[in-house]
Design a protein around this motif. Structure first.
Motif, PDB file in Angstrom:
ATOM      1  N   GLY A 187       8.120  -1.790   9.459  1.00 42.15           N
ATOM      2  CA  GLY A 187       7.782  -2.524   8.243  1.00 42.15           C
ATOM      3  C   GLY A 187       7.429  -1.648   7.054  1.00 42.15           C
ATOM      4  O   GLY A 187       6.859  -2.123   6.080  1.00 42.15           O
ATOM      5  N   ALA A 188       7.754  -0.356   7.120  1.00 44.29           N
ATOM      6  CA  ALA A 188       7.454   0.562   6.020  1.00 44.29           C
ATOM      7  C   ALA A 188       8.742   0.916   5.274  1.00 44.29           C
ATOM      8  O   ALA A 188       9.846   0.638   5.751  1.00 44.29           O
ATOM      9  CB  ALA A 188       6.793   1.828   6.559  1.00 44.29           C
ATOM     10  N   MET A 223       0.839  -1.171   0.000  1.00 43.62           N
ATOM     11  CA  MET A 223       0.000   0.000   0.000  1.00 43.62           C
ATOM     12  C   MET A 223       0.890   1.243   0.000  1.00 43.62           C
ATOM     13  O   MET A 223       1.921   1.261   0.671  1.00 43.62           O
ATOM     14  CB  MET A 223      -0.883   0.037   1.239  1.00 43.62           C
ATOM     15  N   MET A 224       0.451   2.251  -0.730  1.00 36.90           N
ATOM     16  CA  MET A 224       1.204   3.503  -0.779  1.00 36.90           C
ATOM     17  C   MET A 224       0.465   4.567   0.038  1.00 36.90           C
ATOM     18  O   MET A 224      -0.759   4.643  -0.002  1.00 36.90           O
ATOM     19  CB  MET A 224       1.357   3.964  -2.220  1.00 36.90           C
ATOM     20  N   PHE A 225       1.230   5.353   0.767  1.00 36.24           N
ATOM     21  CA  PHE A 225       0.693   6.439   1.576  1.00 36.24           C
ATOM     22  C   PHE A 225       1.459   7.716   1.267  1.00 36.24           C
ATOM     23  O   PHE A 225       2.653   7.677   0.985  1.00 36.24           O
ATOM     24  CB  PHE A 225       0.816   6.119   3.069  1.00 36.24           C
ATOM     25  N   ILE A 226       0.745   8.837   1.329  1.00 37.94           N
ATOM     26  CA  ILE A 226       1.361  10.146   1.145  1.00 37.94           C
ATOM     27  C   ILE A 226       1.285  10.868   2.482  1.00 37.94           C
ATOM     28  O   ILE A 226       0.194  11.077   3.018  1.00 37.94           O
ATOM     29  CB  ILE A 226       0.625  10.956   0.063  1.00 37.94           C
ATOM     30  N   LEU A 227       2.435  11.222   3.016  1.00 39.69           N
ATOM     31  CA  LEU A 227       2.485  11.984   4.257  1.00 39.69           C
ATOM     32  C   LEU A 227       2.843  13.421   3.930  1.00 39.69           C
ATOM     33  O   LEU A 227       3.839  13.670   3.236  1.00 39.69           O
ATOM     34  CB  LEU A 227       3.529  11.412   5.222  1.00 39.69           C
ATOM     35  N   SER A 228       2.025  14.343   4.388  1.00 33.84           N
ATOM     36  CA  SER A 228       2.310  15.769   4.265  1.00 33.84           C
ATOM     37  C   SER A 228       2.843  16.216   5.615  1.00 33.84           C
ATOM     38  O   SER A 228       2.176  16.036   6.638  1.00 33.84           O
ATOM     39  CB  SER A 228       1.038  16.540   3.923  1.00 33.84           C
ATOM     40  N   LEU A 229       4.038  16.776   5.618  1.00 33.19           N
ATOM     41  CA  LEU A 229       4.680  17.173   6.864  1.00 33.19           C
ATOM     42  C   LEU A 229       4.862  18.676   6.913  1.00 33.19           C
ATOM     43  O   LEU A 229       5.166  19.306   5.892  1.00 33.19           O
ATOM     44  CB  LEU A 229       6.063  16.526   7.000  1.00 33.19           C
ATOM     45  N   ASN A 230       4.693  19.233   8.092  1.00 28.91           N
ATOM     46  CA  ASN A 230       4.993  20.634   8.353  1.00 28.91           C
ATOM     47  C   ASN A 230       5.939  20.696   9.535  1.00 28.91           C
ATOM     48  O   ASN A 230       5.749  19.996  10.543  1.00 28.91           O
ATOM     49  CB  ASN A 230       3.724  21.437   8.645  1.00 28.91           C
ATOM     50  N   TYR A 231       6.955  21.550   9.403  1.00 31.39           N
ATOM     51  CA  TYR A 231       7.905  21.722  10.492  1.00 31.39           C
ATOM     52  C   TYR A 231       7.236  22.391  11.680  1.00 31.39           C
ATOM     53  O   TYR A 231       6.421  23.289  11.522  1.00 31.39           O
ATOM     54  CB  TYR A 231       9.092  22.588  10.057  1.00 31.39           C
ATOM     55  N   GLU A 276       5.718   3.354   1.410  1.00 34.79           N
ATOM     56  CA  GLU A 276       5.059   2.080   1.141  1.00 34.79           C
ATOM     57  C   GLU A 276       5.004   1.314   2.456  1.00 34.79           C
ATOM     58  O   GLU A 276       6.011   1.231   3.177  1.00 34.79           O
ATOM     59  CB  GLU A 276       5.860   1.307   0.100  1.00 34.79           C
ATOM     60  N   ALA A 277       3.824   0.796   2.783  1.00 40.84           N
ATOM     61  CA  ALA A 277       3.641   0.052   4.025  1.00 40.84           C
ATOM     62  C   ALA A 277       2.641  -1.067   3.782  1.00 40.84           C
ATOM     63  O   ALA A 277       1.769  -0.951   2.918  1.00 40.84           O
ATOM     64  CB  ALA A 277       3.153   0.972   5.133  1.00 40.84           C
ATOM     65  N   PRO A 278       2.747  -2.154   4.540  1.00 34.69           N
ATOM     66  CA  PRO A 278       1.848  -3.285   4.314  1.00 34.69           C
ATOM     67  C   PRO A 278       0.407  -3.025   4.736  1.00 34.69           C
ATOM     68  O   PRO A 278      -0.503  -3.680   4.242  1.00 34.69           O
ATOM     69  CB  PRO A 278       2.462  -4.411   5.148  1.00 34.69           C
ATOM     70  N   ASP A 279       0.204  -2.051   5.654  1.00 33.72           N
ATOM     71  CA  ASP A 279      -1.146  -1.805   6.163  1.00 33.72           C
ATOM     72  C   ASP A 279      -1.202  -0.452   6.867  1.00 33.72           C
ATOM     73  O   ASP A 279      -0.183   0.207   7.055  1.00 33.72           O
ATOM     74  CB  ASP A 279      -1.576  -2.920   7.120  1.00 33.72           C
ATOM     75  N   GLY A 280      -2.404  -0.066   7.240  1.00 32.52           N
ATOM     76  CA  GLY A 280      -2.603   1.206   7.909  1.00 32.52           C
ATOM     77  C   GLY A 280      -1.980   1.269   9.293  1.00 32.52           C
ATOM     78  O   GLY A 280      -1.544   2.336   9.735  1.00 32.52           O
ATOM     79  N   ASP A 281      -1.924   0.137   9.990  1.00 34.03           N
ATOM     80  CA  ASP A 281      -1.315   0.124  11.313  1.00 34.03           C
ATOM     81  C   ASP A 281       0.157   0.516  11.243  1.00 34.03           C
ATOM     82  O   ASP A 281       0.649   1.286  12.072  1.00 34.03           O
ATOM     83  CB  ASP A 281      -1.440  -1.256  11.966  1.00 34.03           C
ATOM     84  N   SER A 282       0.866  -0.012  10.254  1.00 36.86           N
ATOM     85  CA  SER A 282       2.295   0.292  10.110  1.00 36.86           C
ATOM     86  C   SER A 282       2.524   1.772   9.844  1.00 36.86           C
ATOM     87  O   SER A 282       3.425   2.387  10.425  1.00 36.86           O
ATOM     88  CB  SER A 282       2.901  -0.536   8.977  1.00 36.86           C
ATOM     89  N   ILE A 283       1.711   2.355   8.983  1.00 40.06           N
ATOM     90  CA  ILE A 283       1.903   3.771   8.659  1.00 40.06           C
ATOM     91  C   ILE A 283       1.504   4.644   9.843  1.00 40.06           C
ATOM     92  O   ILE A 283       2.126   5.681  10.096  1.00 40.06           O
ATOM     93  CB  ILE A 283       1.162   4.161   7.360  1.00 40.06           C
ATOM     94  N   ALA A 284       0.500   4.230  10.608  1.00 38.34           N
ATOM     95  CA  ALA A 284       0.115   4.987  11.806  1.00 38.34           C
ATOM     96  C   ALA A 284       1.251   4.982  12.826  1.00 38.34           C
ATOM     97  O   ALA A 284       1.578   6.023  13.414  1.00 38.34           O
ATOM     98  CB  ALA A 284      -1.157   4.403  12.415  1.00 38.34           C
ATOM     99  N   LYS A 285       1.877   3.829  13.015  1.00 39.08           N
ATOM    100  CA  LYS A 285       3.020   3.739  13.932  1.00 39.08           C
ATOM    101  C   LYS A 285       4.154   4.644  13.466  1.00 39.08           C
ATOM    102  O   LYS A 285       4.779   5.338  14.270  1.00 39.08           O
ATOM    103  CB  LYS A 285       3.516   2.299  14.036  1.00 39.08           C
ATOM    104  N   PHE A 286       4.419   4.630  12.164  1.00 40.42           N
ATOM    105  CA  PHE A 286       5.481   5.462  11.622  1.00 40.42           C
ATOM    106  C   PHE A 286       5.182   6.943  11.844  1.00 40.42           C
ATOM    107  O   PHE A 286       6.030   7.695  12.312  1.00 40.42           O
ATOM    108  CB  PHE A 286       5.686   5.166  10.136  1.00 40.42           C
ATOM    109  N   ARG A 343       0.220  14.641   8.286  1.00 38.56           N
ATOM    110  CA  ARG A 343      -1.109  14.277   7.795  1.00 38.56           C
ATOM    111  C   ARG A 343      -0.864  13.125   6.819  1.00 38.56           C
ATOM    112  O   ARG A 343       0.067  13.181   6.021  1.00 38.56           O
ATOM    113  CB  ARG A 343      -1.777  15.452   7.065  1.00 38.56           C
ATOM    114  N   THR A 344      -1.709  12.121   6.885  1.00 38.70           N
ATOM    115  CA  THR A 344      -1.489  10.923   6.085  1.00 38.70           C
ATOM    116  C   THR A 344      -2.690  10.632   5.201  1.00 38.70           C
ATOM    117  O   THR A 344      -3.830  10.752   5.647  1.00 38.70           O
ATOM    118  CB  THR A 344      -1.244   9.706   7.014  1.00 38.70           C
ATOM    119  N   ALA A 345      -2.415  10.246   3.967  1.00 36.72           N
ATOM    120  CA  ALA A 345      -3.470   9.861   3.025  1.00 36.72           C
ATOM    121  C   ALA A 345      -3.064   8.571   2.332  1.00 36.72           C
ATOM    122  O   ALA A 345      -1.902   8.379   1.987  1.00 36.72           O
ATOM    123  CB  ALA A 345      -3.697  10.956   1.985  1.00 36.72           C
ATOM    124  N   ARG A 346      -4.003   7.691   2.156  1.00 37.95           N
ATOM    125  CA  ARG A 346      -3.790   6.450   1.388  1.00 37.95           C
ATOM    126  C   ARG A 346      -3.831   6.814  -0.082  1.00 37.95           C
ATOM    127  O   ARG A 346      -4.664   7.621  -0.507  1.00 37.95           O
ATOM    128  CB  ARG A 346      -4.890   5.448   1.736  1.00 37.95           C
TER     129      ARG A 346
END
Length: 96
Positions: free
Chosen positions: A35-36, A1-9, A55-65, A78-81
């Motif tokens: 695992g991401a 699964m691919m995720f897009i993270l938008s980051l702000n300092y 890239e992460a195997p699931d939503g749990d992994s990206i949430a942890k990251f 902010r995270t989007a699938r």
């Protein structure tokens, strides 16, 4: 699964901006631990300071990251699938 993270300092992140390359390497290591895999990092203008493709195997992994890098206090996330075009077309084909 691919995720897009938008980051702000955060204020802390901007004050220590010269440490950003080192923090980027630490983020890659954090991603691996959950695992991401960070595919790309872009500095951007506009609403976000950085955009990260992960890239992460699931939503749990990206949430942890996202929580792990947020805990360091340098960025807010902010995270989007994201679905590639092939998967998008498959979803459309399966609509009732």
């Amino acid at each position: 699964m691919m995720f897009i993270l938008s980051l702000n300092y955060t204020d802390q992140g901007v004050r220590n901006i010269k440490d950003a390359p080192k923090r980027g390497q630490q983020a890659r290591e954090l991603a691996r631990k959950v695992g991401a895999n960070i595919k790309q990092v872009y500095m951007t203008t506009g609403e976000s300071d950085l955009v990260v493709l992960v890239e992460a195997p699931d939503g749990d992994s990206i949430a942890k990251f996202a929580m792990a890098i947020g805990m360091q206090g340098n960025v807010r996330t902010r995270t989007a699938r994201a679905w590639p075009m092939e998967e998008f077309q498959k979803l459309i084909a399966e609509l009732p």
